[in-house]
Design a protein around this motif. Structure first.
Motif, PDB file in Angstrom:
ATOM      1  N   MET A   1       0.823  -1.522  -0.296  1.00  0.00           N
ATOM      2  CA  MET A   1       0.041  -0.188  -0.027  1.00  0.00           C
ATOM      3  C   MET A   1       0.966   1.274  -0.149  1.00  0.00           C
ATOM      4  N   LYS A   2       0.622   1.789  -1.113  1.00  0.00           N
ATOM      5  CA  LYS A   2       1.212   3.190  -0.854  1.00  0.00           C
ATOM      6  C   LYS A   2       1.069   3.893   0.445  1.00  0.00           C
ATOM      7  N   ARG A   3       2.077   4.641   1.053  1.00  0.00           N
ATOM      8  CA  ARG A   3       2.248   5.304   2.128  1.00  0.00           C
ATOM      9  C   ARG A   3       0.938   6.536   2.319  1.00  0.00           C
ATOM     10  N   SER A   4       0.987   7.400   0.843  1.00  0.00           N
ATOM     11  CA  SER A   4      -0.004   8.181   0.966  1.00  0.00           C
ATOM     12  C   SER A   4      -1.814   7.048   1.148  1.00  0.00           C
ATOM     13  N   LYS A   5      -1.866   6.536   0.280  1.00  0.00           N
ATOM     14  CA  LYS A   5      -2.925   6.540   0.895  1.00  0.00           C
ATOM     15  C   LYS A   5      -3.519   5.624   2.179  1.00  0.00           C
ATOM     16  N   PHE A   6      -2.001   4.719   2.382  1.00  0.00           N
ATOM     17  CA  PHE A   6      -2.098   4.085   4.154  1.00  0.00           C
ATOM     18  C   PHE A   6      -2.400   5.836   5.244  1.00  0.00           C
ATOM     19  N   SER A   7      -1.482   6.916   4.648  1.00  0.00           N
ATOM     20  CA  SER A   7      -1.931   7.968   5.710  1.00  0.00           C
ATOM     21  C   SER A   7      -3.760   8.899   5.588  1.00  0.00           C
ATOM     22  N   THR A   8      -4.260   8.294   4.512  1.00  0.00           N
ATOM     23  CA  THR A   8      -5.133   9.239   4.112  1.00  0.00           C
ATOM     24  C   THR A   8      -5.958   7.923   4.764  1.00  0.00           C
ATOM     25  N   LEU A   9      -6.147   6.725   4.929  1.00  0.00           N
ATOM     26  CA  LEU A   9      -6.765   5.366   5.674  1.00  0.00           C
ATOM     27  C   LEU A   9      -7.027   5.967   6.986  1.00  0.00           C
ATOM     28  N   PHE A  10      -5.727   5.770   7.590  1.00  0.00           N
ATOM     29  CA  PHE A  10      -5.061   6.283   8.263  1.00  0.00           C
ATOM     30  C   PHE A  10      -6.042   7.491   9.444  1.00  0.00           C
ATOM     31  N   ALA A  11      -5.870   8.334   8.470  1.00  0.00           N
ATOM     32  CA  ALA A  11      -6.649   9.779   9.082  1.00  0.00           C
ATOM     33  C   ALA A  11      -7.732   9.225   8.584  1.00  0.00           C
ATOM     34  N   LEU A  12      -8.768   8.308   7.734  1.00  0.00           N
ATOM     35  CA  LEU A  12      -9.967   8.786   7.772  1.00  0.00           C
ATOM     36  C   LEU A  12     -10.469   7.611   9.471  1.00  0.00           C
ATOM     37  N   HIS A  13      -9.799   6.967   9.448  1.00  0.00           N
ATOM     38  CA  HIS A  13     -10.325   5.950  10.586  1.00  0.00           C
ATOM     39  C   HIS A  13     -10.122   6.909  12.146  1.00  0.00           C
ATOM     40  N   LEU A  14      -8.769   8.178  12.018  1.00  0.00           N
ATOM     41  CA  LEU A  14      -9.341   8.566  12.924  1.00  0.00           C
ATOM     42  C   LEU A  14     -10.345   9.151  12.984  1.00  0.00           C
ATOM     43  N   MET A  15     -11.187   9.840  11.916  1.00  0.00           N
ATOM     44  CA  MET A  15     -12.001  10.450  11.206  1.00  0.00           C
ATOM     45  C   MET A  15     -12.798   9.473  12.285  1.00  0.00           C
ATOM     46  N   LEU A  16     -13.253   8.270  11.924  1.00  0.00           N
ATOM     47  CA  LEU A  16     -14.532   7.905  12.340  1.00  0.00           C
ATOM     48  C   LEU A  16     -14.815   7.576  13.876  1.00  0.00           C
ATOM     49  N   MET A  17     -13.366   7.249  14.585  1.00  0.00           N
ATOM     50  CA  MET A  17     -13.409   7.484  15.691  1.00  0.00           C
ATOM     51  C   MET A  17     -14.118   8.312  16.378  1.00  0.00           C
TER      52      MET A  17
END
Length: 125
Positions: A1-17
C-alpha cells in the motif's frame, strides 16, 4: 500500500473514531435534564465533533474512492463496542466480539479487493 493511501486511511479511521465519540456525548446527554447546563454541553460537544468529522470526511473522500470510505465506515460498530464497555460498562459478549471481528474482516477483504482492482486497472491502463 502506498504511503499516501495509508496516511489517508489512517486519517479516515481517526475521523471515524471521532464520529463514534459523538455518540458517547449523545448518550450522556440523554441522561440529563432537557436544556440543563450539562445537557447543553454534551450536545454542544456532539455538534463540534460532527462538524470536525464532516470537514475531515470531505478531505478524505477527495483522496480515496467513496466506496472505500464507506466500507471503512463500518468500523464505527467496533468503536461503539469499545466505548460501550469503557464508558457505560456494557457487556462485551462473544456474539458482539464475533460481530466486531466480522466487520474488521469485511473491511480488510474489501480493501484488498479494491487494491487488487486498482492494480489491475493500472496494469491494463
Amino acid at each position: 500500500m502506498k504511503r499516501s493511501k495509508f496516511s489517508t486511511l489512517f486519517a479516515l479511521h481517526l475521523m471515524l473514531m471521532l464520529y463514534s465519540m459523538s455518540e458517547i456525548c449523545s448518550k450522556k446527554a440523554a441522561g440529563e435534564s432537557f436544556l440543563s447546563v450539562r445537557f447543553c454541553l454534551y450536545y454542544g460537544t456532539v455538534i463540534l465533533l460532527l462538524g470536525v468529522y464532516a470537514i475531515g470526511w470531505q478531505q478524505v473522500i477527495k483522496r480515496i474512492p467513496l466506496t472505500t470510505a464507506f466500507a471503512n465506515k463500518a468500523v464505527t460498530v467496533v468503536w461503539g463496542l469499545v466505548w460501550g464497555a469503557l464508558f457505560f460498562r456494557e457487556a462485551v459478549t462473544p456474539g458482539k466480539l464475533l460481530g466486531a471481528v466480522l466487520v474488521i474482516a469485511g473491511v480488510i477483504l474489501f480493501e484488498r479487493a479494491d487494491g487488487e482492482a486498482a492494480e489491475s486497472e493500472t496494469d491494463h491502463g
